[in-house]
Design an enzyme around this catalytic site. Structure first.
Site, PDB file in Angstrom:
ATOM      1  N   ASP A  13       0.882  -1.161   0.000  1.00  0.00           N
ATOM      2  CA  ASP A  13       0.000   0.000   0.000  1.00  0.00           C
ATOM      3  C   ASP A  13       0.929   1.222   0.000  1.00  0.00           C
ATOM      4  O   ASP A  13       2.129   1.093   0.303  1.00  0.00           O
ATOM      5  CB  ASP A  13      -0.860  -0.042   1.270  1.00  0.00           C
ATOM      6  CG  ASP A  13      -1.642   1.235   1.479  1.00  0.00           C
ATOM      7  OD1 ASP A  13      -2.236   1.735   0.515  1.00  0.00           O
ATOM      8  OD2 ASP A  13      -1.648   1.743   2.630  1.00  0.00           O
ATOM      9  N   ASP A  15      -0.163   5.048   0.978  1.00  0.00           N
ATOM     10  CA  ASP A  15      -0.425   6.023   2.043  1.00  0.00           C
ATOM     11  C   ASP A  15      -0.300   5.378   3.430  1.00  0.00           C
ATOM     12  O   ASP A  15      -1.053   4.457   3.762  1.00  0.00           O
ATOM     13  CB  ASP A  15      -1.853   6.592   1.904  1.00  0.00           C
ATOM     14  CG  ASP A  15      -2.050   7.380   0.610  1.00  0.00           C
ATOM     15  OD1 ASP A  15      -1.118   8.064   0.183  1.00  0.00           O
ATOM     16  OD2 ASP A  15      -3.158   7.307   0.043  1.00  0.00           O
TER      17      ASP A  15
HETATM   18  C1  BG6 Z   1      -6.097   5.703   0.503  1.00  0.00           C
HETATM   19  C2  BG6 Z   1      -6.074   6.403   1.837  1.00  0.00           C
HETATM   20  O1  BG6 Z   1      -4.810   5.279   0.173  1.00  0.00           O
HETATM   21  O2  BG6 Z   1      -6.570   6.580  -0.524  1.00  0.00           O
HETATM   22  C3  BG6 Z   1      -7.444   7.008   2.132  1.00  0.00           C
HETATM   23  O3  BG6 Z   1      -5.750   5.465   2.837  1.00  0.00           O
HETATM   24  C4  BG6 Z   1      -7.875   7.915   0.989  1.00  0.00           C
HETATM   25  O4  BG6 Z   1      -7.338   7.751   3.332  1.00  0.00           O
HETATM   26  C5  BG6 Z   1      -7.883   7.098  -0.303  1.00  0.00           C
HETATM   27  O5  BG6 Z   1      -9.188   8.418   1.220  1.00  0.00           O
HETATM   28  C6  BG6 Z   1      -8.321   7.906  -1.525  1.00  0.00           C
HETATM   29  O6  BG6 Z   1      -7.383   8.910  -1.784  1.00  0.00           O
HETATM   30  P1  BG6 Z   1      -7.599  10.088  -2.834  1.00  0.00           P
HETATM   31  O7  BG6 Z   1      -6.206  10.665  -2.983  1.00  0.00           O
HETATM   32  O8  BG6 Z   1      -8.115   9.470  -4.107  1.00  0.00           O
HETATM   33  O9  BG6 Z   1      -8.582  11.025  -2.251  1.00  0.00           O
HETATM   34 MG    MG Z   2      -2.662   3.114   3.744  1.00  0.00          MG
END
Ligand code: BG6
Ligand code: MG
Length: 222
Positions: A13, A15
């Site tokens: 993953d 984030d």
């Molecule tokens: C995930 C995060 O990787 O991506 C979430 O853990 C986030 O917190 C999701 O909401 C979507 O991200 P984005 O950048 O498309 O808003």
């Molecule tokens: Mg994550």
């Protein structure tokens, strides 16, 4: 029980695992929630990790979600994203979490495939800023999948693109939803964070600075 595995791929993953963008997502949602007079803290945020943007917004709005039209919800999600993009604008390779780059190099040196499974629409931007895009044999992000974690789709898609059977894949995740996605894909799950939160993971370490060769070969499996 100690299980021996011969993993052929590791699917990370992004984030909260390779970089601390999980904190930026939290700050951006908190700002939006406060503007709507909705209480939101780190504990509530755990349930949002790994969930796509609109799904996260629905969780924040909770029982008040019916008060908003689809267009209003899109505008709120866009507002959160603008602030998130402002927060990530100055990211650089210095924002890789401790051990992240070494973990990627270790997997590569061990001749295993490396995949990325992120439901974020900003994943490619973050990878570019961190300068690690070319480390991955395959990248699956929001553009490729239709179901957010905890559905197994994202990890299964990564495994299929890499040409590796799910039971030969190790998934690495910081979120409850992500660990569920890995486990329901039939993979082994390495959690990054607290074992009191990531209770369904096969093993939990506090950060990739503790990732070692050992994790690629043997595991105490649940
Ligand atoms: C995930 C995060 O990787 O991506 C979430 O853990 C986030 O917190 C999701 O909401 C979507 O991200 P984005 O950048 O498309 O808003
Ligand atoms: Mg994550």
């Amino acid at each position: 029980m100690i299980m021996r595995f011969n993993f052929e791929a590791v699917i990370f993953d992004l984030d909260g695992v390779l970089t601390d963008t999980a904190h930026y997502h939290f700050l951006a949602w908190k700002r939006l929630a406060e503007s709507l007079d909705i209480a939101f803290d780190e504990t509530a945020n755990e349930d949002l990790k790994g969930i796509d943007r609109m799904g996260s917004l629905d969780l924040i709005l909770g029982s008040t979600a019916h008060r908003y039209t689809h267009e209003q919800k899109c505008a709120l999600a866009e507002e959160k994203n603008r602030y998130y993009q402002y927060l990530i604008a100055t990211m650089s390779p210095n924002d890789l979490l401790p051990g992240a780059l070494s973990a990627l190099h270790l997997v590569k040196a061990s001749k295993l495939k490396i995949g990325l499974a992120s439901v974020s629409k900003n994943a490619s931007t973050v990878l570019e800023r961190l300068q690690i895009t070319t480390m991955f044999d395959d990248i699956v992000d929001a553009a490729t999948i239709s179901k957010s974690k905890p559905d197994p789709e994202i990890f299964l898609t990564a495994a299929s693109h890499l040409g590796i059977a799910p039971d030969r894949c190790l998934g690495v995740e910081d979120s409850i939803a992500g660990i569920r996605s890995i486990k329901s894909a039939g993979m082994t799950a390495l959690g990054i964070g607290k074992s009191s939160i990531l209770t369904e993971a096969d093993k939990v370490i506090t950060g990739l600075n503790l990732f070692s060769l050992h994790h690629l070969h043997s595991f105490e499996s649940k």
